[in-house]
Design an enzyme around this catalytic site. Sequence first.
Site, PDB file in Angstrom:
ATOM      1  N   SER A   1       0.995  -1.202  -0.068  1.00  0.00           N
ATOM      2  CA  SER A   1       0.002  -0.175  -0.030  1.00  0.00           C
ATOM      3  C   SER A   1       0.937   1.099   0.016  1.00  0.00           C
ATOM      4  CB  SER A   1      -0.805   0.010   1.268  1.00  0.00           C
ATOM      5  OG  SER A   1      -1.512   1.105   1.302  1.00  0.00           O
TER       6      SER A   1
ATOM      7  N   HIS B   1      -1.134  -1.343  -4.351  1.00  0.00           N
ATOM      8  CA  HIS B   1      -2.378  -1.177  -3.537  1.00  0.00           C
ATOM      9  C   HIS B   1      -2.646   0.373  -3.420  1.00  0.00           C
ATOM     10  CE1 HIS B   1      -5.914  -2.628  -1.180  1.00  0.00           C
ATOM     11  NE2 HIS B   1      -5.439  -1.489  -0.109  1.00  0.00           N
TER      12      HIS B   1
ATOM     13  N   ASP C   1      -4.865   2.931  -1.708  1.00  0.00           N
ATOM     14  CA  ASP C   1      -5.787   3.402  -0.769  1.00  0.00           C
ATOM     15  C   ASP C   1      -6.431   4.890  -0.663  1.00  0.00           C
ATOM     16  OD1 ASP C   1      -5.894   0.997   0.927  1.00  0.00           O
ATOM     17  OD2 ASP C   1      -3.964   1.684   1.662  1.00  0.00           O
TER      18      ASP C   1
ATOM     19  N   MET D   1      -9.140   7.499   0.587  1.00  0.00           N
ATOM     20  CA  MET D   1     -10.070   7.809   1.647  1.00  0.00           C
ATOM     21  C   MET D   1     -10.511   9.188   1.452  1.00  0.00           C
ATOM     22  SD  MET D   1      -7.519   6.530   4.459  1.00  0.00           S
ATOM     23  CE  MET D   1      -6.721   5.115   4.518  1.00  0.00           C
TER      24      MET D   1
ATOM     25  N   HIS E   1      -8.137   0.587  -3.971  1.00  0.00           N
ATOM     26  CA  HIS E   1      -9.247   0.399  -2.850  1.00  0.00           C
ATOM     27  C   HIS E   1      -9.818   1.723  -2.331  1.00  0.00           C
ATOM     28  CE1 HIS E   1      -9.537  -0.882   1.716  1.00  0.00           C
ATOM     29  NE2 HIS E   1     -10.652  -1.017   1.103  1.00  0.00           N
TER      30      HIS E   1
ATOM     31  N   MET F   1     -12.146   3.960  -0.245  1.00  0.00           N
ATOM     32  CA  MET F   1     -12.886   3.881   1.051  1.00  0.00           C
ATOM     33  C   MET F   1     -13.528   5.125   0.889  1.00  0.00           C
ATOM     34  SD  MET F   1      -9.447   2.579   3.449  1.00  0.00           S
ATOM     35  CE  MET F   1      -8.474   3.151   1.917  1.00  0.00           C
TER      36      MET F   1
ATOM     37  N   MET G   1     -11.307  -6.821   5.248  1.00  0.00           N
ATOM     38  CA  MET G   1     -10.296  -5.926   6.283  1.00  0.00           C
ATOM     39  C   MET G   1     -10.003  -6.436   7.583  1.00  0.00           C
ATOM     40  SD  MET G   1      -9.791  -3.305   4.305  1.00  0.00           S
ATOM     41  CE  MET G   1      -8.880  -2.320   5.543  1.00  0.00           C
TER      42      MET G   1
ATOM     43  N   ASP H   1      -6.237  -7.011   4.272  1.00  0.00           N
ATOM     44  CA  ASP H   1      -5.585  -5.677   4.234  1.00  0.00           C
ATOM     45  C   ASP H   1      -5.662  -5.147   5.787  1.00  0.00           C
ATOM     46  OD1 ASP H   1      -4.901  -3.003   3.879  1.00  0.00           O
ATOM     47  OD2 ASP H   1      -6.754  -2.653   2.529  1.00  0.00           O
TER      48      ASP H   1
END
Length: 225
Positions: free
Chosen positions: A15, A40, A42, A44, A73, A75, A144, A182
């Site tokens: 990540s 990865h 991430d 957010m 990913h 979020m 998760m 993850d």
Amino acid sequence: MAEIKGDCGALIAPSILAADFARLGEDVRDVCERGIDYLHIDVMDGAFVPNISFGSAVMKSLNGIATVPYDVHLMVEEPIRYIGDFLTDNTEFITVHQEACKDLRGTLRAIHDLGVKAGVSIKPNTAPEVLDEYLAEIDLILVMSVEPGFGGQKFMDNSLPKISYFRDKREELGFGYLIEVDGGIGSANANLVIEAGVDIIVAGSAVFKAADRTAEIRGIKGIEG
Ligand code: DX5
Ligand code: ZN
């Protein structure tokens, strides 16, 4: 799906959340040269999770540098609004949260319409059965093992039976999805998720903060020696 793992226990997706953002390109080039399988990403939004990371522009700045595919990913609340922004030649998976989608089936269809693989993630308090009715439409299940929002948290072992649940369902019913986990994983505990049946391990802090990144990557993948 064991064949995609070759001679290791699992594939690895570091990540970039744990990279040095002032030297992101250098950090990404470095890990790409050390035998990783995916990057990865991430994302957010400060709404679905209590933190803001970065958006698609940061990911796209890596397009000429990354030599492995992106595992995105999201979020993000109602991610269907943004999935198109994350489509690049490097994008292999776009993963959304079950808890963040009003219309999960429609969101999966929209990801497939972009020509990329669709993932679904579940938070630590979400039961695996919520995905039962979608399993045929999912390419990647992301379990998760921390509350999403921050890197560097402690691994939660209630992820282990969920990984095994999806592995057993796949075998029993013949689905084709991959299983990813993850949060809070490094070479010291990767064997737990490998034994539970995971295909891809996300690791942020453990890889980027390691004194010997190659050794850490090999340790997480379960490569002997
Ligand atoms: C958490 C993120 C994870 C996390 C992994 O919301 O989805 O990818 O950053 O980082 P570590 O490996 O540091 O737990
Ligand atoms: Zn993640």
